[in-house]
Design an enzyme around this catalytic site. Structure first.
Site, PDB file in Angstrom:
ATOM      1  N   PHE A  47     -18.643 -48.018 -28.998  1.00  0.00           N
ATOM      2  CA  PHE A  47     -18.639 -46.872 -29.908  1.00  0.00           C
ATOM      3  C   PHE A  47     -18.732 -47.340 -31.346  1.00  0.00           C
ATOM      4  O   PHE A  47     -18.362 -48.451 -31.682  1.00  0.00           O
ATOM      5  CB  PHE A  47     -17.365 -46.040 -29.731  1.00  0.00           C
ATOM      6  CG  PHE A  47     -17.241 -45.458 -28.361  1.00  0.00           C
ATOM      7  CD1 PHE A  47     -18.237 -44.647 -27.854  1.00  0.00           C
ATOM      8  CD2 PHE A  47     -16.138 -45.738 -27.568  1.00  0.00           C
ATOM      9  CE1 PHE A  47     -18.134 -44.113 -26.588  1.00  0.00           C
ATOM     10  CE2 PHE A  47     -16.028 -45.207 -26.300  1.00  0.00           C
ATOM     11  CZ  PHE A  47     -17.032 -44.393 -25.806  1.00  0.00           C
ATOM     12  N   CYS A  48     -19.191 -46.426 -32.175  1.00  0.00           N
ATOM     13  CA  CYS A  48     -19.239 -46.647 -33.612  1.00  0.00           C
ATOM     14  C   CYS A  48     -17.840 -47.049 -34.099  1.00  0.00           C
ATOM     15  O   CYS A  48     -16.887 -46.387 -33.708  1.00  0.00           O
ATOM     16  CB  CYS A  48     -19.662 -45.346 -34.281  1.00  0.00           C
ATOM     17  SG  CYS A  48     -19.856 -45.496 -36.035  1.00  0.00           S
ATOM     18  N   PRO A  49     -17.622 -48.046 -34.887  1.00  0.00           N
ATOM     19  CA  PRO A  49     -18.632 -48.870 -35.540  1.00  0.00           C
ATOM     20  C   PRO A  49     -19.003 -50.140 -34.773  1.00  0.00           C
ATOM     21  O   PRO A  49     -19.556 -51.065 -35.374  1.00  0.00           O
ATOM     22  CB  PRO A  49     -17.927 -49.255 -36.847  1.00  0.00           C
ATOM     23  CG  PRO A  49     -16.499 -49.414 -36.440  1.00  0.00           C
ATOM     24  CD  PRO A  49     -16.258 -48.400 -35.344  1.00  0.00           C
ATOM     25  N   GLY A  50     -18.719 -50.201 -33.478  1.00  0.00           N
ATOM     26  CA  GLY A  50     -18.970 -51.415 -32.695  1.00  0.00           C
ATOM     27  C   GLY A  50     -20.359 -52.011 -32.866  1.00  0.00           C
ATOM     28  O   GLY A  50     -20.500 -53.177 -33.243  1.00  0.00           O
TER      29      GLY A  50
ATOM     30  N   ASP B 289     -24.760 -45.499 -29.255  1.00  0.00           N
ATOM     31  CA  ASP B 289     -23.918 -44.647 -30.106  1.00  0.00           C
ATOM     32  C   ASP B 289     -24.770 -43.933 -31.150  1.00  0.00           C
ATOM     33  O   ASP B 289     -25.560 -44.563 -31.853  1.00  0.00           O
ATOM     34  CB  ASP B 289     -22.851 -45.512 -30.781  1.00  0.00           C
ATOM     35  CG  ASP B 289     -21.884 -44.661 -31.573  1.00  0.00           C
ATOM     36  OD1 ASP B 289     -20.917 -44.183 -30.963  1.00  0.00           O
ATOM     37  OD2 ASP B 289     -22.115 -44.448 -32.771  1.00  0.00           O
TER      38      ASP B 289
END
Lengths: 79, 377
Positions: free
Chosen positions: A16-19, A43
Site C-alpha cells: 500500500f501507499c507509500p510502500g 496502489d
C-alpha cells in the site's frame, strides 16, 4: 517506441501507499546514474505520488503503463 | 508432544509463547529463545528522551512475563533451517521444532546513512534515548530538526509524535520562543496515513512545526550541521533527531529467509512464512506492508497462536489476520489521537486532539506489563 533496457524491476504489487514509492526511492538510491528502474504498483496513490517524486528529485519518468490491476513506472536515474 | 520454538521475546513472541503453552499444556512443549532475556516496552523510549520516564521502568526480565510451562533460552539464534526444521544457537546447540514462530523484530542500522551515527540523535534504543535526553537538557535555543532517516521504520507516527513532544517540552521549559522545530518527511505529506494527514498538518501549523516534504535523507554532514536529501535539498540544524533505517534481524538475512530488507515473505492472512506451513512470522519480521508496531505484533500474535493450536489439535480452522492496528499518539498537553485501521478500512480522521486518546496511551503505558504479554487481552 525505442526499447529501454531495464536494469532492475521492483515488484511492489500488494504494497500500500507509500510502500511502492518508498521501494522506488530505495532502488534509485542504490542505482548508478543512467540506470533504468521499473516499479510495479497496484496502489492507486502511486499514480499521483511516483510522478511527483520523480519530478521533484530530478529524475526522468520514461513511461507509465496501465496493465489492468497494476501500473508499471519506468524511471531513469538522472543524477 | 509437539515442539514449538519461538524466536524473539518481544511483544509478538511472548504472546504466542504464552497462549500456546497455556492452551496446549499436554500437547506442546514451548521454548522461547531471546538473545538478551530482557523485554522492552519500546513506546517508552520517547518518554525517556523527554525526561518523563526512566529506563528501568520500561524493561523487565522476559522470564517474569512467560508462564511457567514455557522454557526460556537466553541465547542468540544464528541459523534457521526450515527444510530440516531446526534452529542453531550461538553456542552451537541445535533446536528441532514442529512449529516455529519467528518474532525476531527489526534492528536499526544507522550506519546505512553516512553521517547519521555521528550527527543525529534518535530514540530507538535505551542508550540513544538517554543520550537525547541529555542533549535536550543542554539545549538552550536554536533549530531542532526531526525526521526519518530511512524507510521502513518502526511506529510510523513516532517522528510526528516527537515533533509535538518537542513543542510541549520547550514550552514547559519556557524557551519555546528560542527554538525552531522543523520536520522532515520522506513522503509528499507529513503523516504516512493519508486520511489522517490533513489533521496532523493542521496540528503542526498550530504548534508552529515547519515541515519539508519529499525529504529523503541522503547523508548528514555533522561538521557543517546540515542534512542533505536525495531530492537535492539541504536543511541546517543545531540538534538533529532522525529515526534510523531499519532492517530485519541478522539471523533472517544470514539464513537467506528475507527479502532485500531482511523481511520475511509472509502470508498476510494466515501469517505463515510463504512456502512453509509450519513457520509463522509475527511483528516487524514480516514483509506485510502495514505498520511495524507493537499493536501489529499483538494482534498478529493472537492469530498465529490460534493457527498453531489449530494445526496441532486438528480442531477448528486457520484464522485470518485482518490487518488490524490500533495506536495512541501523545501530542503533549495531555491531548492525543487514537488510530484504528485494517487491510480494508483506512483510519478515520480524528476531529480533535482529545483527552481520552491521551488517557488511552497513559493507561497502556501503565497497564502494559499486566495485560498485553500474557495474551489474555
Amino acid at each position: 517506441m525505442v526499447e529501454v533496457k531495464i536494469n532492475r524491476t521492483v515488484d511492489a504489487r500488494g504494497s500500500f501507499c507509500p510502500g511502492p514509492l518508498m521501494e522506488l526511492i530505495r532502488a534509485v538510491k542504490e542505482a548508478q546514474v543512467g540506470e533504468v528502474i521499473e516499479v510495479l504498483s497496484s496502489d492507486q496513490g502511486s499514480k499521483r505520488d511516483i510522478p511527483l517524486w520523480v519530478s521533484k528529485a530530478g529524475h526522468i519518468l520514461l513511461n507509465v503503463n496501465d496493465n489492468g490491476g497494476y501500473t508499471s513506472f519506468i524511471v531513469r536515474k538522472a543524477k | 508432544m509437539k515442539k514449538v520454538v519461538v524466536l524473539g521475546g518481544g511483544v509478538g513472541g511472548t504472546i504466542v509463547a504464552n497462549i500456546v503453552s497455556r492452551r496446549l499444556k499436554k500437547d506442546a512443549n514451548v521454548t522461547l529463545v531471546d538473545k538478551s532475556g530482557k523485554h522492552i516496552y519500546q513506546p517508552g523510549f520517547v518518554y525517556v528522551a523527554f525526561g518523563d520516564e526512566q529506563i528501568h521502568n520500561i524493561i523487565r526480565d522476559e522470564g517474569s512475563l512467560l508462564n511457567k510451562d514455557c522454557k526460556l533460552i537466553i541465547k542468540e539464534a544464528t541459523k534457521i533451517d526450515p527444510k530440516d526444521r531446526k534452529v542453531v544457537l550461538d553456542d552451537g546447540q541445535s533446536l528441532d521444532y514442529d512449529y516455529l514462530v519467528i518474532a525476531t523484530g527489526s534492528r536499526i542500522v544507522p550506519e546505512e546513512v553516512k553521517g547519521l551515527k555521528e550527527g543525529a540523535h534518535h530514540f530507538y534504543d535505551a542508550e540513544a534515548a538517554e543520550k537525547l535526553r541529555q542533549a535536550l537538557i543542554a539545549f538552550a535555543g536554536g533549530k531542532v530538526v526531526v525526521g526519518v532517516g530511512g524507510v521502513p521504520y518502526k511506529c510510523p507516527p513516532a517522528p510526528a509524535e516527537a515533533a509535538c513532544q518537542l513543542d510541549y517540552y520547550f514550552k514547559k521549559r519556557g524557551i519555546r520562543d528560542k527554538v525552531q522545530i522543523e520536520f522532515l518527511s520522506p513522503l509528499p505529506r507529513v503523516f504516512p496515513l493519508e486520511a489522517v494527514n490533513p489533521f496532523v498538518t493542521k496540528i503542526f501549523e498550530e504548534k508552529e512545526v515547519a515541515y519539508h516534504t519529499f525529504f529523503n535523507v541522503d547523508y548528514v554532514d555533522p561538521e557543517a550541521k546540515k542534512v542533505y536529501s536525495l531530492e537535492g535539498e539541504s536543511v541546517d540544524y543545531d540538534l538533529l533527531i532522525l529515526v534510523p533505517p531499519h532492517r530485519g534481524a541478522k539471523v533472517i538475512e544470514e539464513s537467506g529467509l528475507g527479502d532485500r530488507g531482511g523481511w520475511i515473505p509472509t502470508d498476510k492472512y494466515t501469517l505463515q512464512a510463504k512456502g512453509f506451513d509450519d513457520v509463522y512470522v509475527v511483528g516487524d519480521a514480516t514483509d506485510i506492508p502495514i505498520s511495524k508496531a507493537g499493536a501489529t505484533a499483538h494482534y498478529e500474535a493472537k492469530i498465529a497462536a490460534n493457527n498453531i493450536i489449530t494445526q496441532i489439535t486438528g480442531a477448528g480452522s486457520l484464522k485470518h489476520y485482518d490487518g488490524k492496528v490500533r495506536c495512541f499518539c501523545d501530542a503533549g498537553f495531555k491531548k492525543g489521537i487514537s488510530l484504528s485501521f485494517d487491510y480494508t478500512h483506512p483510519p478515520k480522521p480524528p476531529s480533535n486532539l482529545s483527552l481520552s486518546a491521551y488517557l488511552g496511551k497513559v493507561i497502556l503505558n501503565k497497564m502494559y506489563w499486566l495485560t498485553i504479554p500474557s495474551g489474555r487481552f
